[in-house]
Design a protein around this motif. Structure first.
Motif, PDB file in Angstrom:
ATOM      1  N   LYS A   1      46.965  33.576  15.464  1.00  0.00           N
ATOM      2  CA  LYS A   1      47.974  32.576  15.827  1.00  0.00           C
ATOM      3  C   LYS A   1      48.868  33.120  16.945  1.00  0.00           C
ATOM      4  CE  LYS A   1      51.682  33.652  12.539  1.00  0.00           C
ATOM      5  NZ  LYS A   1      52.569  33.159  11.513  1.00  0.00           N
TER       6      LYS A   1
ATOM      7  N   PHE B   1      55.700  41.389  23.978  1.00  0.00           N
ATOM      8  CA  PHE B   1      56.916  41.587  23.180  1.00  0.00           C
ATOM      9  C   PHE B   1      58.177  41.092  23.875  1.00  0.00           C
ATOM     10  CE2 PHE B   1      53.850  44.908  22.105  1.00  0.00           C
ATOM     11  CZ  PHE B   1      53.686  44.664  20.764  1.00  0.00           C
TER      12      PHE B   1
ATOM     13  N   TYR C   1      54.727  49.948  11.943  1.00  0.00           N
ATOM     14  CA  TYR C   1      54.611  48.617  12.558  1.00  0.00           C
ATOM     15  C   TYR C   1      53.938  47.633  11.610  1.00  0.00           C
ATOM     16  CZ  TYR C   1      53.176  44.798  15.520  1.00  0.00           C
ATOM     17  OH  TYR C   1      52.988  43.538  16.032  1.00  0.00           O
TER      18      TYR C   1
ATOM     19  N   LYS D   1      56.050  46.641   8.614  1.00  0.00           N
ATOM     20  CA  LYS D   1      57.134  45.771   9.076  1.00  0.00           C
ATOM     21  C   LYS D   1      56.637  44.362   9.374  1.00  0.00           C
ATOM     22  CE  LYS D   1      60.276  45.797  13.010  1.00  0.00           C
ATOM     23  NZ  LYS D   1      60.493  46.501  14.281  1.00  0.00           N
TER      24      LYS D   1
ATOM     25  N   ILE E   1      48.562  47.308  19.620  1.00  0.00           N
ATOM     26  CA  ILE E   1      49.312  48.190  18.712  1.00  0.00           C
ATOM     27  C   ILE E   1      48.869  49.635  18.850  1.00  0.00           C
ATOM     28  CG2 ILE E   1      49.968  48.623  16.307  1.00  0.00           C
ATOM     29  CD1 ILE E   1      50.783  45.884  17.510  1.00  0.00           C
TER      30      ILE E   1
ATOM     31  N   ILE F   1      60.075  48.097  18.216  1.00  0.00           N
ATOM     32  CA  ILE F   1      58.864  47.357  17.859  1.00  0.00           C
ATOM     33  C   ILE F   1      58.062  48.114  16.807  1.00  0.00           C
ATOM     34  CG2 ILE F   1      56.609  46.599  18.726  1.00  0.00           C
ATOM     35  CD1 ILE F   1      58.164  46.187  21.481  1.00  0.00           C
TER      36      ILE F   1
ATOM     37  N   ILE G   1      49.930  39.938  17.496  1.00  0.00           N
ATOM     38  CA  ILE G   1      49.641  41.007  18.450  1.00  0.00           C
ATOM     39  C   ILE G   1      48.347  41.684  18.028  1.00  0.00           C
ATOM     40  CG2 ILE G   1      50.559  43.068  19.554  1.00  0.00           C
ATOM     41  CD1 ILE G   1      52.459  40.784  19.904  1.00  0.00           C
TER      42      ILE G   1
END
Lengths: 211, 211
Positions: A2, A55, B204, B207, A11, A77, A6
Motif C-alpha cells: 500500500k 520519507f 525500524y 516500530k 530499509i 526513522i 517502504i
DNA sequence: TAGATTGTTAATCGATTAACAATC
DNA sequence: TAGATTGTTAATCGATTAACAATC
C-alpha cells in the motif's frame, strides 16, 4: 504494497546511509549532494534521492542535503531514539560478548533481562543484569513486557523458546541461532545474524571471482 | 549479467536452502517436491525451481528432488568442500568467540593465522593458533598465501589493514567492523556482519508493525 | 499408461535508473 | 538572475510468479 509502505530494499540500505552520514558529520562536513554521496557510497544519485524521498523532502534544490539534519532524520526513522525493552536468551560465550559489547541504547533498545537454563550461569551478572533461569520467563515478561528478544541459544532451544515468547508479547527477534523463526512465526519481526551463512556466501564468492 | 552469471538474490538464498535440506536429511526424508519445500520455507514453488535450475537439473519430473543429492550439490556450489586459507585480524573478545566457536571446515575455510596489535594478546593461543603481531602480516602472507581475512577489529584499524591485505592477495573479507570495505575496494569480495545494522532494522520493523 | 512434477518460457511485478520540470 | 540540485515522473531493467509442455 500500500502507499506509504517502504520496501525492505530501502530499509536494508538505511543503516549504511546512517553510517556514512555519521562519518561525514564527524568530519565536519555540512552539506552533500546526492551525486557526491553516490560517488562515496558507490550508488547512483537517483537511488539516493528516491530512497530518501520515501520519507520526506529532506533535501533542498540547488543545495543538496544538510548532513546533520539528514543524519538525525534517518536515526529517527530507524527508531534510534525509541526505548524498546529487550531480553537476552542464552548467556553462553556469544551471548556474553553481545550483551557486554553492544551499546543497545544507540539502536533504540534497553536490555532488561537475561536468561539461561545452565545452573552454572544462572545467578551470575552479565551487562549489569542478574541472569535468570528460563523457567522465570513467563513471570518476567508479564511484569516487564519486553518487546524484543535476542536469541543466543542453540537452534534446538530456539524452537521451543519462540513458541513461548511469541504469546508473551515478543514482537521482534534478533536471531543468532539457526532456527528459522520466520517460517514458523510469519508475523514476528526477525533479523537474523547467521555467521555461517555469511561465510558460505563468502566461500561461494571467492570460488567464483572473475567468472 | 552474462549468461551463467548467478544473481546475488539467488546466492543469498542458497544457505537457507542448504539448512532446510540438512534438516530434512537428518529427519530421514528422501525426496521433496518444489511445492512441499516451498510451503515449509514460505517461498513459491516457482522460485525454488528457478533458483535450483540456475545450477543444473537436480530434480526429476514426476518425482521431485532427492534430498541427499540436492544437499550435496548445494554444498558443492557454496564451496563447502574447498579449503580456503583464512586469517583472523583482531583477537579481542569477539575475535576469540568467533575463532573458537565456529567450525570453519564446514564452510570451506581453514584458519591458519591470527593477528593483533595488543602485546597482551600476542603470543597467546587462540583456536590452536599462536597470535602474531600485526607487524608480521606481510611476511606471514607471503609464506602462507591466505585468501580470506576475518576482520574483528575496530573500524579505525580496518581501513589501514585492508590497504595492506588487498595487495597481499586477500580476495575475500568477512567483516565484523563498521569500515565499508566495498566502497574503497570494489573488487574485493565482502560479507559484512554488522550487528548494529541488524538491530537498527529490527528497531525500524518493531516500530512500524501493522502499518 | 496416467499422474506428478520438473524445466523453461512468458507474464507480471517491483526496484533501479534516467530524465527533467520545479525550485532553492 | 543563473546555476545547481532536488523531487518526481517515466523508462528500463531484473527478479518473481504463473503457465504449460516435456518427461519421469
Amino acid at each position: 504494497m500500500k502507499n506509504g509502505h517502504i520496501s525492505s530494499s530501502v530499509i536494508k540500505r538505511l543503516p549504511r546511509y546512517y553510517r556514512f552520514l555519521g562519518h561525514l558529520k564527524k568530519q565536519g562536513v555540512l552539506r552533500i549532494s546526492s551525486s557526491e554521496l553516490a560517488e562515496k557510497m558507490r550508488l547512483t544519485a537517483s537511488q539516493i534521492r528516491q530512497d530518501l524521498n520515501r520519507f520526506g523532502g529532506f533535501g533542498q534544490q540547488g543545495y543538496g542535503y544538510n548532513i546533520e539534519l539528514l543524519y538525525e532524520q534517518i536515526g529517527e526513522i530507524l527508531g534510534i531514539n525509541s526505548d524498546v525493552k529487550a531480553i537476552m536468551l542464552g548467556v553462553g560465550k556469544l551471548g556474553v560478548v553481545v550483551a557486554e559489547n553492544m551499546d543497545f541504547k544507540k539502536q533504540g533498545f534497553t536490555l532488561v533481562g537475561a536468561f539461561d537454563i545452565d545452573q552454572n550461569v544462572v545467578g551470575k551478572t552479565v551487562a549489569g543484569l542478574k541472569v535468570n533461569h528460563t523457567d522465570c520467563l513467563e513471570e518476567f515478561c508479564k511484569e516487564h513486557k519486553p518487546k524484543a528478544a535476542f536469541l543466543c541459544v542453540p537452534s534446538s532451544a530456539a524452537e521451543e523458546l519462540c513458541e513461548r515468547l511469541v504469546p508473551l508479547g515478543i514482537k521482534g527477534f534478533w536471531n543468532f541461532s539457526h532456527y528459522d523463526i520466520k517460517s514458523e512465526h510469519p508475523n514476528a519481526e526477525v533479523e537474523n545474524v547467521h555467521f555461517s551463512d555469511a561465510l558460505m556466501r563468502l566461500s561461494y564468492k571467492i570460488k567464483n571471482t572473475d567468472k
